[in-house]
Design a protein around this motif. Structure first.
Motif, mmCIF file in Angstrom:
data_model
loop_
_atom_site.group_PDB
_atom_site.id
_atom_site.type_symbol
_atom_site.label_atom_id
_atom_site.label_comp_id
_atom_site.label_asym_id
_atom_site.label_seq_id
_atom_site.Cartn_x
_atom_site.Cartn_y
_atom_site.Cartn_z
ATOM 1 N N PHE A 167 44.409 26.487 42.397
ATOM 2 C CA PHE A 167 44.140 26.359 43.740
ATOM 3 C C PHE A 167 44.317 27.972 44.652
ATOM 4 N N ILE A 168 46.179 28.742 44.376
ATOM 5 C CA ILE A 168 45.554 29.887 45.225
ATOM 6 C C ILE A 168 44.736 30.998 43.736
ATOM 7 N N ALA A 169 45.190 30.570 42.254
ATOM 8 C CA ALA A 169 43.824 31.373 41.706
ATOM 9 C C ALA A 169 42.644 31.740 41.857
ATOM 10 N N SER A 170 42.068 31.163 42.025
ATOM 11 C CA SER A 170 40.519 30.395 42.207
ATOM 12 C C SER A 170 40.144 30.869 43.929
ATOM 13 N N LYS A 171 41.125 30.714 44.803
ATOM 14 C CA LYS A 171 40.799 30.959 45.739
ATOM 15 C C LYS A 171 40.641 32.826 46.710
ATOM 16 N N MET A 172 41.632 33.566 44.962
ATOM 17 C CA MET A 172 42.159 35.001 45.534
ATOM 18 C C MET A 172 41.074 35.272 44.365
ATOM 19 N N ALA A 173 39.972 34.391 43.593
ATOM 20 C CA ALA A 173 38.717 35.035 42.649
ATOM 21 C C ALA A 173 37.915 35.250 42.989
ATOM 22 N N LYS A 174 38.188 34.007 44.200
ATOM 23 C CA LYS A 174 36.389 34.355 44.717
ATOM 24 C C LYS A 174 36.489 34.901 45.828
ATOM 25 N N ASN A 175 37.274 35.294 46.228
ATOM 26 C CA ASN A 175 37.281 36.689 48.078
ATOM 27 C C ASN A 175 37.459 37.812 46.843
ATOM 28 N N LEU A 176 37.925 38.788 45.616
ATOM 29 C CA LEU A 176 38.301 38.961 44.690
ATOM 30 C C LEU A 176 36.415 39.717 43.724
ATOM 31 N N ASN A 177 36.112 38.462 43.573
ATOM 32 C CA ASN A 177 34.754 38.737 42.881
ATOM 33 C C ASN A 177 35.200 38.443 41.535
ATOM 34 N N LEU A 178 35.910 37.450 41.219
ATOM 35 C CA LEU A 178 36.206 37.461 39.468
ATOM 36 C C LEU A 178 36.135 36.278 38.571
ATOM 37 N N HIS B 81 55.436 36.829 43.742
ATOM 38 C CA HIS B 81 55.806 37.682 43.148
ATOM 39 C C HIS B 81 54.805 37.607 41.535
ATOM 40 N N ALA B 82 55.180 36.305 40.677
ATOM 41 C CA ALA B 82 54.396 36.161 39.496
ATOM 42 C C ALA B 82 52.779 36.185 39.803
ATOM 43 N N MET B 83 52.278 35.518 40.993
ATOM 44 C CA MET B 83 50.558 35.471 41.436
ATOM 45 C C MET B 83 50.257 36.949 41.772
ATOM 46 N N LEU B 84 50.875 37.572 42.226
ATOM 47 C CA LEU B 84 50.558 39.431 42.655
ATOM 48 C C LEU B 84 50.484 39.759 41.268
ATOM 49 N N PHE B 85 51.861 39.882 40.648
ATOM 50 C CA PHE B 85 51.829 40.599 38.486
ATOM 51 C C PHE B 85 50.762 40.344 38.126
ATOM 52 N N ALA B 86 49.908 38.634 38.088
ATOM 53 C CA ALA B 86 49.353 38.380 37.314
ATOM 54 C C ALA B 86 47.759 38.437 37.069
ATOM 55 N N THR B 87 47.498 38.584 38.714
ATOM 56 C CA THR B 87 46.317 38.916 39.237
ATOM 57 C C THR B 87 45.995 40.439 38.686
ATOM 58 N N ILE B 88 47.068 41.090 39.111
ATOM 59 C CA ILE B 88 46.846 42.601 38.589
ATOM 60 C C ILE B 88 47.302 42.938 36.892
ATOM 61 N N HIS C 255 41.295 42.955 31.304
ATOM 62 C CA HIS C 255 40.331 42.235 31.404
ATOM 63 C C HIS C 255 38.946 44.245 31.914
ATOM 64 N N GLU C 256 39.990 44.508 32.376
ATOM 65 C CA GLU C 256 39.220 45.901 32.607
ATOM 66 C C GLU C 256 37.880 45.533 33.901
ATOM 67 N N ILE C 257 38.924 45.029 34.820
ATOM 68 C CA ILE C 257 37.628 44.531 36.244
ATOM 69 C C ILE C 257 38.602 45.456 37.204
ATOM 70 N N LEU D 17 33.801 52.206 44.648
ATOM 71 C CA LEU D 17 32.778 51.498 44.151
ATOM 72 C C LEU D 17 32.016 50.195 44.590
ATOM 73 N N ALA D 18 32.902 48.999 43.906
ATOM 74 C CA ALA D 18 32.578 47.968 44.066
ATOM 75 C C ALA D 18 33.538 47.252 45.617
ATOM 76 N N LYS D 19 34.199 48.440 46.447
ATOM 77 C CA LYS D 19 34.309 48.118 47.657
ATOM 78 C C LYS D 19 33.767 48.576 48.242
ATOM 79 N N ILE D 20 32.637 49.666 48.384
ATOM 80 C CA ILE D 20 31.415 49.416 49.169
ATOM 81 C C ILE D 20 29.956 49.460 48.441
ATOM 82 N N GLN D 21 29.755 48.702 47.711
ATOM 83 C CA GLN D 21 28.164 48.491 46.651
ATOM 84 C C GLN D 21 27.547 47.457 48.117
#
Length: 220
Positions: free
Chosen positions: A54-65, A89-96, A102-104, A161-165
């Protein structure tokens, strides 16, 4: 006449990364992280980690992952929780970590902000503060495979660039965005301040005076 529905109690075994019931054969989840090339052939199993999904998918949607990054986030988070790292902290570290391997190109502050938003909070933290937290987590993990390397100016360049695109393409078109991208990349080679400032300077110096105030505000 009564109808009896037999419910399988699921005796789980692992077969090639899948969590499968030995009795009914149903696939209940996945243990392996899909690679980039496999992203269209893997689905995330919900068995046992719906709260992470739930958390990962919500973050991924907003971060376009992409989908494969979500899988990496979930699997890494679960591994970190087993090492007594807090869920946040686990979710933060894992997302980064997922973004790096994956070079995102995504910024630490943006990832943290989305994590906070997913829990209904709106707390901002500086990059230096986040780096200190990551270092503390890394020391607890103490595994080389989970190490997160420092960002260079080219990573920041892609992230900014991703932020301003969207803003640039909506107001000036795709061609102008591509002009900014290529021009700023060339300028970046000759700018030698800190990584973040170098990337911002290259982009701003490649932007027209009309667009510059808005871009500067986004990158602030």
């Amino acid at each position: 006449m009564s109808l009896t529905i037999a419910t399988c109690k699921h005796k789980i075994t692992e077969i090639e990364g899948e969590q499968v019931c030995k009795d009914c054969g149903r696939v209940l989840g996945y243990n392996e992280v899909a690679s980039i090339n496999d992203k269209n052939s893997h689905n995330i199993g919900m068995f046992g980690f719906s709260e992470y999904y739930f958390i990962a998918s919500k973050m991924a949607k907003n971060l376009n992952l992409p989908q494969f990054a979500i899988q990496t986030i979930i699997q890494t988070s679960i591994k970190l929780r087993k090492k007594n790292i807090s869920k946040k902290h686990a979710m933060l570290f894992a997302t980064i970590y997922a973004c790096r391997i994956h070079e995102i190109p995504r910024l630490l502050e943006d990832i943290f902000l989305e994590l906070e938003n997913s829990s209904g909070k709106k707390v901002r933290r500086s990059e230096k503060s986040l780096l200190r937290s990551l270092n503390k987590i890394s020391k607890k993990i103490n595994e080389e495979k989970f190490s997160i390397s420092s960002l260079n100016k080219y990573h920041y360049h892609q992230a900014y660039l991703a932020k301003i695109q969207n803003v640039i393409t909506q107001e000036a078109g795709d061609e102008y965005f591509e002009t900014i991208r290529t021009r700023s990349h060339k300028l970046l080679r000759n700018i030698h301040t800190d990584a973040s400032s170098s990337a911002k300077e290259a982009i701003l110096n490649s932007t027209t005076s009309i667009m510059k105030p808005k871009i500067r505000e986004i990158l602030a």
